[in-house]
Design an enzyme around this catalytic site. Structure first.
Site, PDB file in Angstrom:
ATOM      1  N   LYS A  90     -17.661 -15.040  12.406  1.00  0.00           N
ATOM      2  CA  LYS A  90     -18.553 -14.099  13.100  1.00  0.00           C
ATOM      3  C   LYS A  90     -18.263 -14.100  14.602  1.00  0.00           C
ATOM      4  O   LYS A  90     -18.174 -13.044  15.233  1.00  0.00           O
ATOM      5  CB  LYS A  90     -20.019 -14.467  12.816  1.00  0.00           C
ATOM      6  CG  LYS A  90     -20.420 -14.153  11.373  1.00  0.00           C
ATOM      7  CD  LYS A  90     -21.767 -14.751  10.986  1.00  0.00           C
ATOM      8  CE  LYS A  90     -22.022 -14.541   9.487  1.00  0.00           C
ATOM      9  NZ  LYS A  90     -23.250 -15.190   9.002  1.00  0.00           N
ATOM     10  N   GLN A 116     -27.541 -19.441  10.889  1.00  0.00           N
ATOM     11  CA  GLN A 116     -26.746 -19.513   9.664  1.00  0.00           C
ATOM     12  C   GLN A 116     -27.509 -20.291   8.584  1.00  0.00           C
ATOM     13  O   GLN A 116     -27.954 -21.412   8.806  1.00  0.00           O
ATOM     14  CB  GLN A 116     -25.390 -20.178   9.962  1.00  0.00           C
ATOM     15  CG  GLN A 116     -24.431 -20.191   8.787  1.00  0.00           C
ATOM     16  CD  GLN A 116     -23.990 -18.788   8.351  1.00  0.00           C
ATOM     17  OE1 GLN A 116     -23.694 -17.926   9.171  1.00  0.00           O
ATOM     18  NE2 GLN A 116     -23.960 -18.545   7.037  1.00  0.00           N
ATOM     19  N   ASP A 135     -29.604 -10.109  11.300  1.00  0.00           N
ATOM     20  CA  ASP A 135     -29.351 -10.446   9.891  1.00  0.00           C
ATOM     21  C   ASP A 135     -30.259  -9.629   8.971  1.00  0.00           C
ATOM     22  O   ASP A 135     -30.040  -9.580   7.758  1.00  0.00           O
ATOM     23  CB  ASP A 135     -29.602 -11.948   9.643  1.00  0.00           C
ATOM     24  CG  ASP A 135     -28.304 -12.740   9.555  1.00  0.00           C
ATOM     25  OD1 ASP A 135     -27.246 -12.109   9.310  1.00  0.00           O
ATOM     26  OD2 ASP A 135     -28.335 -13.970   9.727  1.00  0.00           O
TER      27      ASP A 135
END
Ligand code: NAD
Length: 293
Positions: A52, A96, A119
């Site tokens: 990412k 994460q 997200d």
């Protein structure tokens, strides 16, 4: 059979984002900024976060990686999120997953400012998605929708079977495919671990989205001739002959399923790359919202 190549598709999305970022910079504006928090040293999570960050650099974004020890207290993580929420230089925040046991993932998800929720896991984003309002779409389903668009896959009137009902993939995917939008308007069946007759249901599918996390679960005898198959699964399977000691397997037995399909995503090189594209799109969207562009 059309190979839904994530490399080509994600490169196209990333090129567009890079162009837009260059224009922002040329206009004297700062670059979009994604902040990622990684707790512990889980191998797969390390790989995802590194990718990412690298992709942010490739499109000209700024990125910040905050590492925390696996035994970090929940309060400390929540404090870090609060600081990023308050920082006007940060557009998008991601933590994460999965997180260590002492930390409530739900609390963490809810602590992120919905305006920076790139997200798309915050209940506010999920609620908006359900109601068809503009929102951050979770990156994997978003990436799949971008892929369907780029490869011009018809969805209207089709029967889509989504295997898996997680908040991250299966459920938002089922909502998007059933929505009244260009790559939606499917009749959707969502299946999960308590679904009997899965084979029978899959055989009725024009589109299968496999997101259950069981390597090579979807076999040729579960797939109708000409179906479109989207393989979301990523599982590390031990293989001493492989350089890294493991291989990445999807949820679809590609070699036997591919010849029956009209289009299929490979693993690796399919949905995983599109997930990053979805995340980058969300980050740019967050930047624009925060700058009222
Ligand atoms: P999850 O474990 O949260 O959910 C799995 C879902 O599959 C559950 O809803 C469960 O009910 C269902 N399921 C499990 N066994 C089943 C069975 N035998 N029959 C029918 N349904 C069954 O997983 P997740 O986070 O949704 O991820 C699913 C897979 O996708 C994993 O392999 C994960 O690594 C992968 N993934 C890939 C990406 C990507 O970018 N490609 C992103 C996220 C997740």
């Amino acid at each position: 059979m059309l190979l839904l190549d994530g490399k080509t598709a994600s490169a196209a999305v990333k090129n567009e984002i890079r162009e837009e970022t260059l224009q922002l910079l040329a206009a004297g504006k700062r670059a979009p900024h994604l902040a990622a928090i990684l707790v512990g040293t889980n191998g797969a999570s390390e790989t995802y976060v590194a990718s990412k960050v690298k992709n942010c650099e490739e499109v000209g974004f700024r990125s910040t990686l905050i590492r925390m020890d696996a035994d970090v207290a929940e309060a400390e993580l929540l404090d870090a999120i609060a600081r990023l929420n308050a920082d006007p230089e940060v557009d998008g925040i991601l933590v994460q997953l999965p997180l260590p046991k002492q930390i409530s993932e739900q609390k963490v998800i809810e602590a992120i400012d919905p305006d920076k929720d790139v997200d798309g896991f915050h209940p506010s984003s999920a609620g908006k998605l359900v109601q068809g309002l503009p929102s951050f779409i979770p990156a994997t389903p978003y990436g799949i929708m971008l892929m369907l668009e780029l490869f011009d896959i018809t969805t209207k009137g089709k029967h889509a079977v989504v295997i898996g009902r997680s908040n991250i993939v299966g459920r938002p995917m089922s909502i998007l495919l059933s929505s009244n939008q260009k790559r939606g308007n499917c009749t959707v069946t969502i299946c999960h671990s308590h679904t009997p007759n899965l084979q029978e249901i899959c055989l009725q599918a024009d589109i299968i989205v496999a997101a259950l996390g069981r390597p090579e679960f979807v076999k040729a005898d579960m797939v109708k001739e000409g179906a479109v198959v989207i393989d979301v699964g990523i599982t590390r399977v031990d293989d001493p002959t492989a350089k890294k000691g493991f291989r990445i397997k999807g949820d679809v037995a590609f070699a036997e399923v591919a010849p029956k399909t009209s289009a299929i995503t490979p693993v690796p090189g399919g949905v995983g790359l599109m997930t990053i594209a979805g995340l980058l799109k969300n980050t740019l969207q967050a930047y624009k919202q925060n700058h009222a562009i």
